[in-house]
Design a protein around this motif. Structure first.
Motif, PDB file in Angstrom:
ATOM      1  N   LYS A  78     109.790  23.413  39.168  1.00 28.67           N
ATOM      2  CA  LYS A  78     108.512  22.694  39.349  1.00 28.67           C
ATOM      3  C   LYS A  78     107.790  23.092  40.633  1.00 28.67           C
ATOM      4  O   LYS A  78     106.696  22.603  40.888  1.00 28.67           O
ATOM      5  CB  LYS A  78     108.756  21.177  39.375  1.00 28.67           C
ATOM      6  N   CYS A  79     108.431  23.910  41.453  1.00 24.87           N
ATOM      7  CA  CYS A  79     107.803  24.343  42.704  1.00 24.87           C
ATOM      8  C   CYS A  79     107.651  25.854  42.681  1.00 24.87           C
ATOM      9  O   CYS A  79     108.529  26.567  42.184  1.00 24.87           O
ATOM     10  CB  CYS A  79     108.677  23.972  43.907  1.00 24.87           C
ATOM     11  N   ARG A  80     106.581  26.335  43.259  1.00 28.04           N
ATOM     12  CA  ARG A  80     106.307  27.777  43.249  1.00 28.04           C
ATOM     13  C   ARG A  80     107.309  28.532  44.137  1.00 28.04           C
ATOM     14  O   ARG A  80     107.407  28.270  45.334  1.00 28.04           O
ATOM     15  CB  ARG A  80     104.906  28.017  43.780  1.00 28.04           C
ATOM     16  N   PRO A  81     108.031  29.490  43.565  1.00 23.49           N
ATOM     17  CA  PRO A  81     108.890  30.330  44.406  1.00 23.49           C
ATOM     18  C   PRO A  81     108.017  31.251  45.268  1.00 23.49           C
ATOM     19  O   PRO A  81     106.995  31.750  44.801  1.00 23.49           O
ATOM     20  CB  PRO A  81     109.712  31.143  43.399  1.00 23.49           C
ATOM     21  N   PRO A  82     108.409  31.473  46.523  1.00 25.97           N
ATOM     22  CA  PRO A  82     107.580  32.306  47.404  1.00 25.97           C
ATOM     23  C   PRO A  82     107.353  33.695  46.827  1.00 25.97           C
ATOM     24  O   PRO A  82     108.273  34.299  46.260  1.00 25.97           O
ATOM     25  CB  PRO A  82     108.409  32.383  48.705  1.00 25.97           C
TER      26      PRO A  82
ATOM     27  N   ARG B 256     113.197  17.033  47.113  1.00 28.35           N
ATOM     28  CA  ARG B 256     113.399  18.003  48.210  1.00 28.35           C
ATOM     29  C   ARG B 256     114.765  18.673  48.025  1.00 28.35           C
ATOM     30  O   ARG B 256     115.395  19.096  48.983  1.00 28.35           O
ATOM     31  CB  ARG B 256     113.391  17.298  49.586  1.00 28.35           C
ATOM     32  N   ALA B 257     115.239  18.728  46.790  1.00 30.40           N
ATOM     33  CA  ALA B 257     116.623  19.133  46.536  1.00 30.40           C
ATOM     34  C   ALA B 257     116.890  20.596  46.877  1.00 30.40           C
ATOM     35  O   ALA B 257     118.015  20.955  47.188  1.00 30.40           O
ATOM     36  CB  ALA B 257     116.993  18.866  45.080  1.00 30.40           C
ATOM     37  N   CYS B 258     115.876  21.442  46.807  1.00 30.91           N
ATOM     38  CA  CYS B 258     116.112  22.854  47.138  1.00 30.91           C
ATOM     39  C   CYS B 258     115.037  23.328  48.108  1.00 30.91           C
ATOM     40  O   CYS B 258     114.110  22.605  48.436  1.00 30.91           O
ATOM     41  CB  CYS B 258     116.158  23.716  45.870  1.00 30.91           C
ATOM     42  N   LYS B 259     115.173  24.587  48.499  1.00 27.68           N
ATOM     43  CA  LYS B 259     114.274  25.133  49.536  1.00 27.68           C
ATOM     44  C   LYS B 259     112.851  25.401  49.045  1.00 27.68           C
ATOM     45  O   LYS B 259     111.957  25.637  49.841  1.00 27.68           O
ATOM     46  CB  LYS B 259     114.877  26.406  50.132  1.00 27.68           C
ATOM     47  N   LEU B 260     112.622  25.361  47.734  1.00 28.09           N
ATOM     48  CA  LEU B 260     111.294  25.730  47.222  1.00 28.09           C
ATOM     49  C   LEU B 260     110.188  24.770  47.677  1.00 28.09           C
ATOM     50  O   LEU B 260     109.065  25.189  47.945  1.00 28.09           O
ATOM     51  CB  LEU B 260     111.302  25.805  45.690  1.00 28.09           C
ATOM     52  N   ARG B 261     110.526  23.488  47.762  1.00 29.51           N
ATOM     53  CA  ARG B 261     109.474  22.495  48.036  1.00 29.51           C
ATOM     54  C   ARG B 261     108.815  22.728  49.403  1.00 29.51           C
ATOM     55  O   ARG B 261     107.613  22.491  49.570  1.00 29.51           O
ATOM     56  CB  ARG B 261     110.065  21.071  47.951  1.00 29.51           C
TER      57      ARG B 261
ATOM     58  N   GLU C 273      98.687  27.863  39.879  1.00 25.10           N
ATOM     59  CA  GLU C 273      99.319  26.630  39.406  1.00 25.10           C
ATOM     60  C   GLU C 273      99.683  25.746  40.590  1.00 25.10           C
ATOM     61  O   GLU C 273      99.564  24.528  40.551  1.00 25.10           O
ATOM     62  CB  GLU C 273     100.580  26.971  38.593  1.00 25.10           C
ATOM     63  N   ASP C 274     100.138  26.392  41.666  1.00 24.87           N
ATOM     64  CA  ASP C 274     100.523  25.683  42.887  1.00 24.87           C
ATOM     65  C   ASP C 274      99.322  24.941  43.486  1.00 24.87           C
ATOM     66  O   ASP C 274      99.434  23.818  43.957  1.00 24.87           O
ATOM     67  CB  ASP C 274     101.081  26.713  43.879  1.00 24.87           C
ATOM     68  N   VAL C 275      98.164  25.578  43.418  1.00 30.92           N
ATOM     69  CA  VAL C 275      96.959  24.968  43.980  1.00 30.92           C
ATOM     70  C   VAL C 275      96.459  23.852  43.063  1.00 30.92           C
ATOM     71  O   VAL C 275      96.105  22.766  43.512  1.00 30.92           O
ATOM     72  CB  VAL C 275      95.850  26.038  44.180  1.00 30.92           C
ATOM     73  N   ARG C 276      96.480  24.109  41.766  1.00 31.31           N
ATOM     74  CA  ARG C 276      95.870  23.150  40.831  1.00 31.31           C
ATOM     75  C   ARG C 276      96.828  22.101  40.304  1.00 31.31           C
ATOM     76  O   ARG C 276      96.416  21.100  39.701  1.00 31.31           O
ATOM     77  CB  ARG C 276      95.221  23.910  39.675  1.00 31.31           C
ATOM     78  N   GLY C 277      98.113  22.324  40.474  1.00 30.07           N
ATOM     79  CA  GLY C 277      99.095  21.322  40.031  1.00 30.07           C
ATOM     80  C   GLY C 277      99.278  21.290  38.527  1.00 30.07           C
ATOM     81  O   GLY C 277      99.764  20.292  37.980  1.00 30.07           O
ATOM     82  N   GLU C 278      98.902  22.395  37.866  1.00 28.80           N
ATOM     83  CA  GLU C 278      99.034  22.452  36.404  1.00 28.80           C
ATOM     84  C   GLU C 278      99.660  23.796  36.006  1.00 28.80           C
ATOM     85  O   GLU C 278      99.285  24.836  36.569  1.00 28.80           O
ATOM     86  CB  GLU C 278      97.640  22.300  35.763  1.00 28.80           C
ATOM     87  N   PRO C 279     100.586  23.789  35.032  1.00 28.95           N
ATOM     88  CA  PRO C 279     101.202  25.052  34.645  1.00 28.95           C
ATOM     89  C   PRO C 279     100.236  25.976  33.894  1.00 28.95           C
ATOM     90  O   PRO C 279      99.328  25.506  33.205  1.00 28.95           O
ATOM     91  CB  PRO C 279     102.335  24.643  33.682  1.00 28.95           C
ATOM     92  N   PHE C 280     100.464  27.249  34.051  1.00 28.83           N
ATOM     93  CA  PHE C 280      99.773  28.272  33.270  1.00 28.83           C
ATOM     94  C   PHE C 280      98.242  28.112  33.307  1.00 28.83           C
ATOM     95  O   PHE C 280      97.600  27.951  32.274  1.00 28.83           O
ATOM     96  CB  PHE C 280     100.276  28.278  31.824  1.00 28.83           C
ATOM     97  N   VAL C 281      97.696  28.136  34.508  1.00 29.49           N
ATOM     98  CA  VAL C 281      96.235  28.099  34.625  1.00 29.49           C
ATOM     99  C   VAL C 281      95.676  29.415  35.173  1.00 29.49           C
ATOM    100  O   VAL C 281      94.475  29.579  35.292  1.00 29.49           O
ATOM    101  CB  VAL C 281      95.745  26.922  35.509  1.00 29.49           C
TER     102      VAL C 281
ATOM    103  N   CYS D 122     105.878  25.307  49.027  1.00 33.34           N
ATOM    104  CA  CYS D 122     104.793  25.207  48.024  1.00 33.34           C
ATOM    105  C   CYS D 122     103.838  24.077  48.392  1.00 33.34           C
ATOM    106  O   CYS D 122     104.127  23.253  49.251  1.00 33.34           O
ATOM    107  CB  CYS D 122     105.375  25.022  46.625  1.00 33.34           C
ATOM    108  N   THR D 123     102.701  24.067  47.722  1.00 40.13           N
ATOM    109  CA  THR D 123     101.679  23.055  48.015  1.00 40.13           C
ATOM    110  C   THR D 123     102.039  21.718  47.382  1.00 40.13           C
ATOM    111  O   THR D 123     101.894  20.664  47.988  1.00 40.13           O
ATOM    112  CB  THR D 123     100.315  23.527  47.448  1.00 40.13           C
ATOM    113  N   GLN D 124     102.465  21.780  46.144  1.00 38.92           N
ATOM    114  CA  GLN D 124     102.776  20.554  45.403  1.00 38.92           C
ATOM    115  C   GLN D 124     103.710  20.897  44.247  1.00 38.92           C
ATOM    116  O   GLN D 124     103.846  22.063  43.870  1.00 38.92           O
ATOM    117  CB  GLN D 124     101.499  19.927  44.838  1.00 38.92           C
ATOM    118  N   THR D 125     104.344  19.890  43.701  1.00 38.47           N
ATOM    119  CA  THR D 125     105.158  20.118  42.509  1.00 38.47           C
ATOM    120  C   THR D 125     104.225  20.186  41.291  1.00 38.47           C
ATOM    121  O   THR D 125     103.144  19.601  41.287  1.00 38.47           O
ATOM    122  CB  THR D 125     106.177  18.980  42.305  1.00 38.47           C
ATOM    123  N   VAL D 126     104.680  20.912  40.280  1.00 34.33           N
ATOM    124  CA  VAL D 126     103.894  21.048  39.032  1.00 34.33           C
ATOM    125  C   VAL D 126     104.786  20.531  37.911  1.00 34.33           C
ATOM    126  O   VAL D 126     105.693  21.216  37.449  1.00 34.33           O
ATOM    127  CB  VAL D 126     103.481  22.518  38.814  1.00 34.33           C
ATOM    128  N   PHE D 127     104.534  19.312  37.495  1.00 30.24           N
ATOM    129  CA  PHE D 127     105.425  18.627  36.559  1.00 30.24           C
ATOM    130  C   PHE D 127     105.317  19.185  35.141  1.00 30.24           C
ATOM    131  O   PHE D 127     106.303  19.402  34.443  1.00 30.24           O
ATOM    132  CB  PHE D 127     105.080  17.130  36.565  1.00 30.24           C
TER     133      PHE D 127
END
Ligand code: URA
Length: 251
Positions: free
Chosen positions: A150-154, A80-85, A113-121, A88-93
């Motif tokens: 790792k979190c989607r910017p708005p 929760r270190a920054c405002k992005l979390r 990616e935010d919905v699926r939790g996977e990068p570049f989908v 967003c829906t979830q982190t994308v590792f």
């Protein structure tokens, strides 16, 4: 049409004539895009010099130096270190082989990616998959794909400096654990974060850089290529350089 042919068509780079025993200097690219395309300079103008290799694994730069993969993943999940979390829906590792030779680094998750939790989908991800296929690679198979944040910017905006500052140690630790043979930075955000300095992408692409002893290739972000398809030829040129750098590293 085979997969490679399809990938090259997607990159607007088909047909591609590669003589037997082709070297970078011999690659002739014939562009068959429906729209006129700027022909990238011939690849022999690109110097293939690997950055000096360190004699030992560099000391950790990450703030998470003693964390293993699973612990790191847990830390990112709970971050929760920054405002992005909060937005967003979830982190994308990241996704792929944690011992991959190839590491591709993007900017940050988008809507899909935010919905699926996977990068570049999303759409850019489909182009990235085609770029991988053109290199005879595929996600998950000796390839790891991650992002600077790792979190989607708005609104899919570019991550801000403080957000990158909070998240970069996670990527740095991922790189320490993966120990890739080559890193491909996709776009300016990844390039700036990994180089630690800002410069235009045009000035950074086309040659190899160094990320703490690992060769770093910087090329256009797939989302940019979707908006500027005439740059695909240059991206292909960069990928050829990456391919040759990997060959040189593997010996
Ligand atoms: N763009 C990125 O930089 N990363 C993703 O995961 C998706 C789109």
């Amino acid at each position: 049409m085979n997969l490679n042919e399809a990938a090259l068509r997607e990159l607007n780079l088909y047909p591609l004539w590669v003589p037997r025993e082709a070297s970078l200097a011999q690659v002739e690219v014939a562009l068959s895009a429906p729209t006129p395309i700027e022909i990238a300079p011939r690849v022999e103008s690109v110097a293939l010099s690997l950055p000096p290799q360190p004699s030992a694994v560099p000391e950790s730069v990450s703030a998470h130096a003693n964390l293993g993969w699973d612990e790191l993943q847990g830390l990112v999940r709970d971050c929760r270190a920054c405002k992005l979390r909060a937005g967003c829906t979830q982190t994308v590792f990241g996704v792929g082989d944690p011992q991959a030779d190839w590491l591709f680094v993007g900017e940050g998750p988008g809507v899909e990616e935010d919905v699926r939790g996977e990068p570049f989908v999303g759409q850019a991800g489909r182009l990235l998959d085609n770029m991988l296929a053109a290199l005879k690679l595929k996600r998950g198979d000796d390839v790891y794909i991650g992002n600077v944040v790792k979190c989607r910017p708005p609104g899919n905006r570019t991550p801000e400096a403080d957000e990158i500052g909070c998240c970069l140690p996670y990527l740095q630790r991922q790189i320490e654990l993966i120990q890739p043979k080559l890193i491909v930075a996709l776009g300016k955000t990844a390039a700036t974060a990994l180089l630690g300095r800002e410069a235009s992408l045009a000035s950074l692409r086309g040659s190899l850089h160094d990320y703490r002893g690992t060769p770093l290739l910087i090329t256009y972000h797939p989302a940019y290529l979707l908006r500027s398809p005439t740059e695909k030829a240059k991206a292909w040129q960069d990928l050829c350089l990456a391919r040759d750098a990997m060959k040189a590293r593997k010996g």
